[in-house]
Each structure stands twice: as structure tokens, then as C-alpha cells.
Write an enzyme that holds these catalytic residues in place. Structure first.
Site, PDB file in Angstrom:
ATOM      1  N   CYS A 161       0.826  -1.205   0.000  1.00  0.00           N
ATOM      2  CA  CYS A 161       0.000   0.000   0.000  1.00  0.00           C
ATOM      3  C   CYS A 161       0.865   1.262   0.000  1.00  0.00           C
ATOM      4  CB  CYS A 161      -0.919  -0.023   1.229  1.00  0.00           C
ATOM      5  SG  CYS A 161      -1.819   1.504   1.531  1.00  0.00           S
ATOM      6  N   CYS A 172      -0.111   3.988   2.553  1.00  0.00           N
ATOM      7  CA  CYS A 172       0.270   3.573   3.912  1.00  0.00           C
ATOM      8  C   CYS A 172       1.695   4.019   4.223  1.00  0.00           C
ATOM      9  CB  CYS A 172       0.167   2.059   4.062  1.00  0.00           C
ATOM     10  SG  CYS A 172      -1.489   1.368   3.852  1.00  0.00           S
TER      11      CYS A 172
END
Length: 322
Positions: free
Chosen positions: A92, A95
Site C-alpha cells: 500500500c 500507507c
């Protein structure tokens, strides 16, 4: 309530006092106090959170959490300080932008809150149980309950505001010392006088009895909560039913709104009291907003952090602040 001449009791005043005392009997729930004390005692088994502890170690401001450690590092820990869950995955990209920001803020917090990082790929059951719809997902836990959340990467300024308001709405920034005993205080004979006063409807005597205990033992596990509850009922008694009309006529008067909230809570309308002050927080700013927020947090302490109405109101307060 209007004062009466000595020796000439007002029947209406006596009736209202009896109603408040009856409500108080249910509010001062010593069993609930004991349950919260036991939950806090479980948290005390681990070191208090500290920015000095190495990342990932017990008591660190930033910890990696798995399904096996979720109970200890998140649920139990949240009875000491708020815990912010950072749900992420290696693949991700957003993230990788948000996580370092949260880690830096957690270290700056000095143990006033904990960042618990959860790899959703390695812990799918946690992700499912937390109803993660997308990542990065951030969820705040206090007293074992979710109280605030957001999804997606946000700028550092917004992330800082999120954790600042979370800490303000929960502990106010206090860091646990980790050395308190787990004595629940329920067998203390000094409580007998206060309980007898409550049973007779004498709130003034009950307040004096609890205050006397706290003079010699400021950290008494029962007397502090009970005293706050008695003081609330005395404020509600003083405000009287006219407090609602006065507050409705002056929506921007924070003092009038807090008196009305005290009266509502004192007569059992918990949701009404919380909603009134959340609305004040939402439509005010500066000193007025902070006064309303502080009073509301004080009412949370009176009802008890595990009460579902408090959990719901904390979410509403976070939304109003953030």
C-alpha cells in the site's frame, strides 16, 4: 431550586431532592467501578507507554500488533491511554506516506497515546473484525471501544489534529505512572457514612464524606468517582428545571448550557445532556468551545467510560472537534 426558610421545608424541593437521590443510587454503581478498576489493573501488568522504549517493545509508543497480542497491546492498554490503530500493508503506497507521520507523532506524544500497527495481510482476522474497508485505515480505541476513525492518507497537520483532539477528549494528556495498586477500595469502612447519606437523600453529607476520604487518600479508587457523581447531582439540584428554558433562550451562553446539561444528566437524560454539549462544541470556538468540551468530558467521567452512551458521545465529540 429556591432556598427555604429554616424549619419550613419546601415539599417540592424535598420531592426533587428525593428524585435526584434515587437517580444517584443507580449512578454510583460500585460494581461498575470495580470492573473498571480490574480492567485498569490488567493494563498495569505491562510497562506504561514511553517514547524511550524501543519501537515494538512492551510499553513502547509504537508497537507492532498481531492477533495474539491485540488483547494486551490494544484492548488492555486502552484502559491506560488511547490507542491508535494503523492498519496497513506492504503493497500500500499511501500507507507508506501516513505510517511514518503517525510514528513520529506517537514518539512526540511521550506515552500519552500509543500507535499500534497492524499488517492486514498478516492478520486478516483482525482486519475483518475491525471492518476494514480500505487502507490505510486509522481507528482510535479508548476503554476497549472504538471512538474515532478515518480512512486514507491525510496531511501531517490533520493527523496531528486527530491525535491531539483524541487525547484531549480522553485523558487530557495524562501519562500513567504504572505503579498504582489494584485495590478496588470497596471494603473501605469509610464509605459507609457516604452510602448512608445517599440512602437518606442527604447529598451534602455524602459529598462531605467522600471529600474527607480524598483528603487523606487522593487516589482512592471509589471515592473520587462517587464524589464527582454527588457533585453533579448537587449542581443539577441547584440548576432546577428552569435551567432548560434559560438555556434554550440563550443558546450561545455556555454557562447556561452546562447548567442545563447538569440538570438533564442529574434527572436521568444522559443522551440529552451529552447531545446538548456536543452541539455547543460544534457551534462555538476558542475559550467557549474548550469550556464546553471540558465540562462534557467531566460528565463522561461521572457516567463512566464503559457506558455505551459515553462511547457514542465520544465519537460525536471527536467529530465535532475534528
Amino acid at each position: 431550586m429556591q432556598p427555604t426558610r429554616p424549619g419550613r421545608p419546601d415539599p417540592r424541593a424535598q420531592a426533587q431532592q428525593a428524585q435526584l437521590a434515587a437517580s444517584l443510587a443507580g449512578a454510583v454503581d460500585l460494581a461498575a467501578v470495580k470492573a473498571r478498576s480490574e480492567a485498569a489493573a490488567r493494563a498495569q501488568a505491562a510497562p506504561p507507554p514511553s517514547a524511550a522504549a524501543p519501537t515494538g517493545a512492551p510499553g513502547a509508543a509504537v508497537v507492532d500488533v498481531t492477533e495474539a497480542t491485540f488483547q494486551t497491546e490494544v484492548l488492555d492498554r486502552s484502559f491506560q491511554v488511547p490507542v491508535v490503530l494503523d492498519l496497513w500493508a506492504e503493497w500500500c503506497g499511501p500507507c507508506k506516506q501516513l505510517s511514518p507521520v503517525l510514528e513520529r507523532l506517537a514518539v512526540e506524544g511521550g506515552g500519552s497515546w500509543v500507535l499500534a500497527k497492524v499488517d492486514v495481510d498478516a492478520n486478516p482476522a483482525l482486519a475483518q473484525g475491525l471492518r476494514v474497508q480500505g487502507i490505510p485505515a486509522v481507528k482510535a480505541v479508548w476503554q476497549g471501544q472504538l471512538v474515532a476513525e478515518f480512512t486514507g492518507a491525510i496531511p501531517e497537520e490533520q493527523a496531528r489534529q486527530f491525535v491531539t483532539e483524541l487525547v484531549r477528549a480522553t485523558t487530557g494528556g495524562a501519562v500513567p505512572g504504572g505503579d498504582e495498586g489494584a485495590d478496588d477500595g470497596l471494603d473501605d469502612p469509610r464509605l459507609d457514612a457516604a452510602e448512608a447519606a445517599l440512602e437518606s437523600g442527604d447529598l451534602e453529607a455524602a459529598e462531605a464524606a467522600y471529600a474527607a476520604i480524598l483528603e487523606t487518600e487522593p487516589d482512592h479508587p471509589v471515592a473520587g468517582l462517587a464524589l464527582r457523581q454527588v457533585q453533579l447531582f448537587r449542581r443539577a439540584d441547584a440548576a432546577g428545571p428552569d435551567a432548560l428554558a434559560r438555556a434554550d433562550a440563550a443558546p450561545d451562553d455556555v454557562e447556561a448550557q452546562t447548567r442545563a446539561a447538569d440538570f438533564l444528566l442529574g434527572t436521568g437524560d444522559v443522551e440529552g445532556a451529552f447531545t446538548r454539549l456536543v452541539d455547543v462544541v460544534r457551534r462555538t470556538a476558542g475559550e467557549d468551545r474548550d469550556r464546553a468540551r471540558q465540562h462534557l468530558v467531566g460528565l463522561f467521567d461521572v457516567v463512566g467510560p464503559e457506558d455505551p452512551r459515553v462511547v457514542a458521545a465520544r465519537r460525536q465529540l471527536m467529530a465535532a472537534l475534528y
